[in-house]
Design a protein around this motif. Structure first.
Motif, short mmCIF file in Angstrom:
data_model
loop_
_atom_site.label_atom_id
_atom_site.label_comp_id
_atom_site.label_asym_id
_atom_site.label_seq_id
_atom_site.Cartn_x
_atom_site.Cartn_y
_atom_site.Cartn_z
N LEU A 114 1.07 -1.18 0.05
CA LEU A 114 0.16 0.18 0.14
C LEU A 114 0.84 1.09 -0.11
O LEU A 114 1.92 1.19 0.87
CB LEU A 114 -0.81 0.03 1.23
CG LEU A 114 -1.64 1.37 1.30
CD1 LEU A 114 -3.19 0.97 1.27
CD2 LEU A 114 -1.43 2.01 2.50
N VAL A 115 0.63 2.20 -0.95
CA VAL A 115 1.38 3.40 -1.04
C VAL A 115 0.47 4.42 -0.68
O VAL A 115 -0.68 4.61 -1.23
CB VAL A 115 2.10 3.72 -2.47
CG1 VAL A 115 2.82 5.01 -2.28
CG2 VAL A 115 2.62 2.39 -2.93
N ARG A 116 0.62 5.32 0.38
CA ARG A 116 -0.51 6.39 0.90
C ARG A 116 -0.52 7.27 -0.10
O ARG A 116 0.60 8.10 -0.77
CB ARG A 116 0.10 6.69 2.10
CG ARG A 116 -0.06 5.74 3.30
CD ARG A 116 0.31 6.21 4.58
NE ARG A 116 0.49 5.37 5.69
CZ ARG A 116 1.40 4.91 6.09
NH1 ARG A 116 2.72 5.21 5.56
NH2 ARG A 116 1.41 3.77 7.13
N GLN A 117 -1.69 7.71 -0.19
CA GLN A 117 -1.91 8.75 -1.47
C GLN A 117 -1.39 10.02 -0.88
O GLN A 117 -0.94 10.44 0.26
CB GLN A 117 -3.65 9.19 -1.18
CG GLN A 117 -3.99 9.85 0.25
CD GLN A 117 -5.62 10.15 0.36
OE1 GLN A 117 -6.41 9.26 -0.20
NE2 GLN A 117 -6.06 11.39 0.55
N GLY A 118 -1.11 10.91 -2.05
CA GLY A 118 -0.29 12.05 -1.89
C GLY A 118 1.19 11.90 -1.75
O GLY A 118 1.96 13.01 -1.29
N THR A 119 1.87 10.99 -1.60
CA THR A 119 3.05 10.48 -1.24
C THR A 119 4.18 10.35 -2.51
O THR A 119 3.55 9.88 -3.50
CB THR A 119 3.41 9.38 -0.36
OG1 THR A 119 2.76 8.06 -0.70
CG2 THR A 119 2.63 9.57 0.98
N THR A 120 5.22 10.61 -2.40
CA THR A 120 6.33 10.25 -3.26
C THR A 120 7.51 9.80 -2.86
O THR A 120 8.29 10.28 -1.73
CB THR A 120 6.96 11.62 -4.13
OG1 THR A 120 5.77 12.06 -4.81
CG2 THR A 120 7.96 11.47 -5.09
N ALA A 151 2.02 8.00 -5.34
CA ALA A 151 0.42 7.85 -5.39
C ALA A 151 -0.28 9.03 -5.52
O ALA A 151 0.12 10.42 -5.15
CB ALA A 151 0.13 7.23 -3.87
N SER A 152 -1.48 8.74 -6.07
CA SER A 152 -2.42 10.05 -6.42
C SER A 152 -2.86 10.71 -5.30
O SER A 152 -2.47 10.34 -4.12
CB SER A 152 -3.62 9.62 -7.29
OG SER A 152 -4.46 8.97 -6.21
N ASP A 153 -3.05 12.12 -5.39
CA ASP A 153 -3.44 12.98 -4.17
C ASP A 153 -4.84 12.58 -3.69
O ASP A 153 -5.13 12.84 -2.56
CB ASP A 153 -3.58 14.49 -4.76
CG ASP A 153 -2.22 14.68 -5.16
OD1 ASP A 153 -1.35 14.43 -4.68
OD2 ASP A 153 -2.17 16.07 -5.82
N TYR A 154 -5.71 11.70 -4.38
CA TYR A 154 -6.85 11.37 -3.83
C TYR A 154 -7.36 9.90 -3.35
O TYR A 154 -8.42 9.72 -3.02
CB TYR A 154 -7.95 11.85 -4.69
CG TYR A 154 -7.74 11.04 -6.16
CD1 TYR A 154 -8.47 10.12 -6.58
CD2 TYR A 154 -6.88 11.92 -7.10
CE1 TYR A 154 -8.37 9.37 -7.80
CE2 TYR A 154 -6.78 11.42 -8.42
CZ TYR A 154 -7.45 10.20 -9.00
OH TYR A 154 -7.14 9.57 -9.99
N GLU A 155 -6.44 8.94 -3.84
CA GLU A 155 -6.55 7.70 -3.24
C GLU A 155 -5.21 7.02 -3.09
O GLU A 155 -4.20 7.28 -3.55
CB GLU A 155 -7.40 6.86 -4.33
CG GLU A 155 -6.80 6.81 -5.70
CD GLU A 155 -7.64 6.20 -6.85
OE1 GLU A 155 -8.85 5.49 -6.31
OE2 GLU A 155 -7.23 6.28 -7.84
#
Length: 124
Positions: free
Chosen positions: A37-43, A92-96
């Protein structure tokens, strides 16, 4: 033969998400499998110098960006393969959240964690 569920393993906090390491080196299969799982909004700036990795997206969305800036959209049904120990950015996208099935060869031990920082690509 054996079976194992994500409920049977303790998730590893790897930096910007979690990883349920379902198969590891000790299982003797010659590869490892993780539910990532990669948390939304992260790089995450990542590189696997000792492992090849392929990731199959099962839910969510994001991008994998090569060191030279080439961008690849990641959506359910997409696989990306790091076949040359490629340094990359996993976004990960900003919304999911981004949900991946990750396969490593040779297999990871299972306790590895990234040390994410602005000064380079985290590796193990």
């Amino acid at each position: 033969m054996f079976t194992r569920s994500v409920d049977d393993v303790v998730p590893v906090q790897w930096g910007n998400g979690t990883s349920h390491r379902l198969l590891t080196k000790t299982d003797g299969m010659g590869f490892a499998v993780a539910v990532t799982l990669v948390r939304q909004g992260t790089t995450s700036a990542l590189q696997y110098r000792d492992h090849l990795e392929a990731c199959y997206c099962v839910a969510g969305s994001g991008e994998v960006v090569e060191k030279d800036g080439t961008r690849h959209k990641i959506t359910p049904g997409t696989i990306y393969a790091l076949d040359e120990n490629d340094p990359h950015y996993l976004i990960a996208s900003d919304y999911e959240d981004l949900h991946l099935i990750s396969v490593f060869n040779p297999p990871i031990v299972g306790t590895e964690k990234h040390r994410l920082s602005a000064d380079g690509f985290s590796q193990y």
